[in-house]
Scaffold this motif. Structure first.
Motif, PDB file in Angstrom:
ATOM      1  N   VAL A  96       0.868  -1.174   0.000  1.00 34.64           N
ATOM      2  CA  VAL A  96       0.000   0.000   0.000  1.00 34.64           C
ATOM      3  C   VAL A  96       0.907   1.226   0.000  1.00 34.64           C
ATOM      4  CG1 VAL A  96      -1.740   1.322   1.277  1.00 34.64           C
ATOM      5  CG2 VAL A  96      -1.857  -1.183   1.223  1.00 34.64           C
ATOM      6  N   GLN A  97       0.638   2.139  -0.925  1.00 38.14           N
ATOM      7  CA  GLN A  97       1.445   3.347  -1.015  1.00 38.14           C
ATOM      8  C   GLN A  97       0.560   4.580  -0.998  1.00 38.14           C
ATOM      9  OE1 GLN A  97       5.014   3.760  -1.082  1.00 38.14           O
ATOM     10  NE2 GLN A  97       4.122   5.734  -0.523  1.00 38.14           N
ATOM     11  N   PHE A  98       0.716   5.378   0.041  1.00 37.19           N
ATOM     12  CA  PHE A  98       0.055   6.673   0.104  1.00 37.19           C
ATOM     13  C   PHE A  98       0.897   7.659  -0.695  1.00 37.19           C
ATOM     14  CE2 PHE A  98      -2.138   4.558   3.400  1.00 37.19           C
ATOM     15  CZ  PHE A  98      -3.318   5.260   3.637  1.00 37.19           C
ATOM     16  N   ILE A  99       0.233   8.527  -1.428  1.00 40.96           N
ATOM     17  CA  ILE A  99       0.892   9.576  -2.195  1.00 40.96           C
ATOM     18  C   ILE A  99       0.068  10.841  -2.023  1.00 40.96           C
ATOM     19  CG2 ILE A  99       1.605  10.377  -4.486  1.00 40.96           C
ATOM     20  CD1 ILE A  99       1.774   7.379  -5.289  1.00 40.96           C
ATOM     21  N   GLY A 100       0.722  11.919  -1.681  1.00 44.99           N
ATOM     22  CA  GLY A 100       0.042  13.193  -1.549  1.00 44.99           C
ATOM     23  C   GLY A 100       0.258  14.071  -2.762  1.00 44.99           C
ATOM     24  N   VAL A 101      -0.707  14.929  -3.023  1.00 44.92           N
ATOM     25  CA  VAL A 101      -0.559  15.987  -4.020  1.00 44.92           C
ATOM     26  C   VAL A 101      -0.985  17.272  -3.329  1.00 44.92           C
ATOM     27  CG1 VAL A 101      -1.285  16.933  -6.239  1.00 44.92           C
ATOM     28  CG2 VAL A 101      -0.992  14.456  -5.993  1.00 44.92           C
ATOM     29  N   ALA A 102       0.010  18.109  -3.017  1.00 47.75           N
ATOM     30  CA  ALA A 102      -0.267  19.379  -2.355  1.00 47.75           C
ATOM     31  C   ALA A 102      -0.643  20.412  -3.414  1.00 47.75           C
ATOM     32  CB  ALA A 102       0.950  19.848  -1.579  1.00 47.75           C
ATOM     33  N   ILE A 103      -1.820  20.960  -3.272  1.00 51.05           N
ATOM     34  CA  ILE A 103      -2.243  22.035  -4.166  1.00 51.05           C
ATOM     35  C   ILE A 103      -1.839  23.318  -3.453  1.00 51.05           C
ATOM     36  CG2 ILE A 103      -4.204  23.107  -5.321  1.00 51.05           C
ATOM     37  CD1 ILE A 103      -5.475  20.310  -5.442  1.00 51.05           C
ATOM     38  N   ASP A 104      -0.554  23.623  -3.639  1.00 46.66           N
ATOM     39  CA  ASP A 104       0.061  24.671  -2.842  1.00 46.66           C
ATOM     40  C   ASP A 104       1.416  24.998  -3.444  1.00 46.66           C
ATOM     41  OD1 ASP A 104       0.149  26.334  -0.512  1.00 46.66           O
ATOM     42  OD2 ASP A 104      -0.759  24.696   0.641  1.00 46.66           O
ATOM     43  N   ASN A 105       2.039  26.077  -2.967  1.00 45.23           N
ATOM     44  CA  ASN A 105       3.406  26.366  -3.399  1.00 45.23           C
ATOM     45  C   ASN A 105       4.366  25.477  -2.604  1.00 45.23           C
ATOM     46  OD1 ASN A 105       4.646  27.796  -1.054  1.00 45.23           O
ATOM     47  ND2 ASN A 105       3.012  29.272  -1.455  1.00 45.23           N
ATOM     48  N   ARG A 106       5.555  25.305  -3.135  1.00 42.95           N
ATOM     49  CA  ARG A 106       6.493  24.350  -2.545  1.00 42.95           C
ATOM     50  C   ARG A 106       6.898  24.721  -1.123  1.00 42.95           C
ATOM     51  NH1 ARG A 106      12.489  22.938  -2.795  1.00 42.95           N
ATOM     52  NH2 ARG A 106      12.416  20.727  -2.248  1.00 42.95           N
ATOM     53  N   ASP A 107       7.242  25.985  -0.867  1.00 40.45           N
ATOM     54  CA  ASP A 107       7.741  26.368   0.457  1.00 40.45           C
ATOM     55  C   ASP A 107       6.724  26.079   1.559  1.00 40.45           C
ATOM     56  OD1 ASP A 107      10.126  27.170  -0.653  1.00 40.45           O
ATOM     57  OD2 ASP A 107       9.553  29.292  -0.762  1.00 40.45           O
ATOM     58  N   ASP A 108       5.477  26.479   1.342  1.00 45.65           N
ATOM     59  CA  ASP A 108       4.442  26.231   2.357  1.00 45.65           C
ATOM     60  C   ASP A 108       4.202  24.742   2.542  1.00 45.65           C
ATOM     61  OD1 ASP A 108       4.152  28.946   2.722  1.00 45.65           O
ATOM     62  OD2 ASP A 108       2.333  29.105   1.501  1.00 45.65           O
ATOM     63  N   PRO A 121       5.568   9.905  -0.084  1.00 44.67           N
ATOM     64  CA  PRO A 121       5.885  10.965  -1.032  1.00 44.67           C
ATOM     65  C   PRO A 121       4.705  11.910  -1.248  1.00 44.67           C
ATOM     66  CG  PRO A 121       5.765   8.842  -2.147  1.00 44.67           C
ATOM     67  CD  PRO A 121       5.574   8.579  -0.690  1.00 44.67           C
ATOM     68  N   SER A 122       5.042  13.147  -1.510  1.00 43.79           N
ATOM     69  CA  SER A 122       4.018  14.123  -1.849  1.00 43.79           C
ATOM     70  C   SER A 122       4.537  15.007  -2.977  1.00 43.79           C
ATOM     71  CB  SER A 122       3.641  14.971  -0.635  1.00 43.79           C
ATOM     72  OG  SER A 122       2.414  15.631  -0.856  1.00 43.79           O
ATOM     73  N   PHE A 123       3.718  15.195  -3.976  1.00 42.74           N
ATOM     74  CA  PHE A 123       4.015  16.092  -5.083  1.00 42.74           C
ATOM     75  C   PHE A 123       3.431  17.457  -4.739  1.00 42.74           C
ATOM     76  CE2 PHE A 123       3.030  11.975  -7.435  1.00 42.74           C
ATOM     77  CZ  PHE A 123       4.351  11.578  -7.535  1.00 42.74           C
ATOM     78  N   TYR A 124       3.752  18.437  -5.554  1.00 43.16           N
ATOM     79  CA  TYR A 124       3.131  19.744  -5.344  1.00 43.16           C
ATOM     80  C   TYR A 124       2.911  20.445  -6.681  1.00 43.16           C
ATOM     81  CZ  TYR A 124       7.425  22.254  -6.364  1.00 43.16           C
ATOM     82  OH  TYR A 124       8.516  22.764  -6.993  1.00 43.16           O
ATOM     83  N   GLY A 125       2.027  21.393  -6.638  1.00 45.75           N
ATOM     84  CA  GLY A 125       1.740  22.230  -7.797  1.00 45.75           C
ATOM     85  C   GLY A 125       0.508  23.053  -7.496  1.00 45.75           C
ATOM     86  N   VAL A 126       0.256  24.017  -8.341  1.00 48.76           N
ATOM     87  CA  VAL A 126      -0.947  24.824  -8.141  1.00 48.76           C
ATOM     88  C   VAL A 126      -1.923  24.481  -9.261  1.00 48.76           C
ATOM     89  CG1 VAL A 126      -1.878  27.145  -7.805  1.00 48.76           C
ATOM     90  CG2 VAL A 126       0.367  26.579  -6.904  1.00 48.76           C
ATOM     91  N   GLN A 127      -1.869  25.169 -10.378  1.00 48.64           N
ATOM     92  CA  GLN A 127      -2.847  24.912 -11.438  1.00 48.64           C
ATOM     93  C   GLN A 127      -2.745  23.493 -11.983  1.00 48.64           C
ATOM     94  OE1 GLN A 127      -5.486  26.949 -12.381  1.00 48.64           O
ATOM     95  NE2 GLN A 127      -6.091  25.020 -13.317  1.00 48.64           N
ATOM     96  N   GLU A 128      -1.529  23.021 -12.218  1.00 52.10           N
ATOM     97  CA  GLU A 128      -1.365  21.660 -12.740  1.00 52.10           C
ATOM     98  C   GLU A 128      -1.910  20.619 -11.758  1.00 52.10           C
ATOM     99  OE1 GLU A 128       1.963  18.909 -15.008  1.00 52.10           O
ATOM    100  OE2 GLU A 128       2.597  20.771 -14.048  1.00 52.10           O
ATOM    101  N   ALA A 129      -1.677  20.829 -10.469  1.00 53.48           N
ATOM    102  CA  ALA A 129      -2.208  19.908  -9.457  1.00 53.48           C
ATOM    103  C   ALA A 129      -3.734  19.963  -9.417  1.00 53.48           C
ATOM    104  CB  ALA A 129      -1.617  20.230  -8.090  1.00 53.48           C
ATOM    105  N   MET A 130      -4.301  21.155  -9.587  1.00 51.48           N
ATOM    106  CA  MET A 130      -5.769  21.262  -9.631  1.00 51.48           C
ATOM    107  C   MET A 130      -6.328  20.546 -10.855  1.00 51.48           C
ATOM    108  SD  MET A 130      -6.740  25.029  -8.095  1.00 51.48           S
ATOM    109  CE  MET A 130      -5.744  26.002  -9.200  1.00 51.48           C
ATOM    110  N   ASP A 131      -5.620  20.640 -11.988  1.00 53.82           N
ATOM    111  CA  ASP A 131      -6.061  19.944 -13.194  1.00 53.82           C
ATOM    112  C   ASP A 131      -6.026  18.425 -12.998  1.00 53.82           C
ATOM    113  OD1 ASP A 131      -6.368  22.435 -14.408  1.00 53.82           O
ATOM    114  OD2 ASP A 131      -4.477  22.299 -15.540  1.00 53.82           O
ATOM    115  N   ILE A 132      -4.997  17.939 -12.317  1.00 51.18           N
ATOM    116  CA  ILE A 132      -4.893  16.499 -12.038  1.00 51.18           C
ATOM    117  C   ILE A 132      -6.005  16.078 -11.082  1.00 51.18           C
ATOM    118  CG2 ILE A 132      -3.438  14.730 -10.957  1.00 51.18           C
ATOM    119  CD1 ILE A 132      -1.012  16.449 -12.063  1.00 51.18           C
TER     120      ILE A 132
END
Length: 176
Positions: A96-108, A121-132
């Motif tokens: 089982v692998q949890f993966i996060g996608v932060a819809i946020d800027n990297r620093d925060d 693991p967690s990815f990040y992005g703003v508009q691209e993450a919202m599109d995903i």
């Protein structure tokens, strides 16, 4: 001499039955594919929070993936992350692998990731993450949003709200 209309109908009946049967079979196949074919997860790549390198969801093909869309400004998101961290510890060895996608800027997002001691693991992005997020079925863009993806890459469950252990653990166990 012309054949009697009744005899003509008897000869056409089997042909019509075959045509109707084939039509029904093809219609049934199309309906099955529409209604019962699994929805496969969309592929995507985003930068990883920790090293800022592009990573792809496909790295975890073959695992049971719990994909969670979150943000630092979302109180329910923050509340469920410790649950996910505990479940990652408990079920990680079972694939089982949890993966996060932060819809946020990297620093925060990174300071939050470190503060909450996230162990997945967690990815990040703003508009691209919202599109995903939307590509995974969250058309309203609400957060948190969590998707379970089985080992074959099929989306098997969606939570469009905060989840707790009692919500998600039975779904994980069902797909182990």
């Amino acid at each position: 001499m012309s054949e009697h209309p009744r005899k003509q109908r008897r000869r056409l009946a089997p042909v019509l039955a075959v045509i109707v049967g084939l039509g029904a079979a093809l219609g049934g196949l199309a309906a099955w594919q529409t209604w019962f074919q699994p929805e496969l997860r969309p592929g995507f790549s985003l930068p990883d929070l920790q090293d800022d390198e592009q990573r792809s969801i496909s790295e975890w093909d073959g695992d049971l993936i719990v994909l969670n869309f979150w943000a630092t400004w979302c109180p329910p998101c923050v509340k469920e992350i410790p649950v996910f961290t505990a479940l990652q510890d408990e079920y990680g060895e079972q694939g089982v692998q949890f993966i996060g996608v932060a819809i946020d800027n990297r620093d925060d997002a990174l300071s939050f990731y470190d503060e909450l001691d996230m162990n997945y693991p967690s990815f990040y992005g703003v508009q691209e993450a919202m599109d995903i997020n939307e590509a995974y079925g969250n058309e309203m863009g609400t957060l948190p949003y969590t998707v379970l993806i089985d080992r074959n890459g099929a989306i098997v469950h969606r939570f469009n709200r905060e989840v707790d252990r009692d919500d998600i653990e039975p779904v994980i166990q069902e797909h182990l």
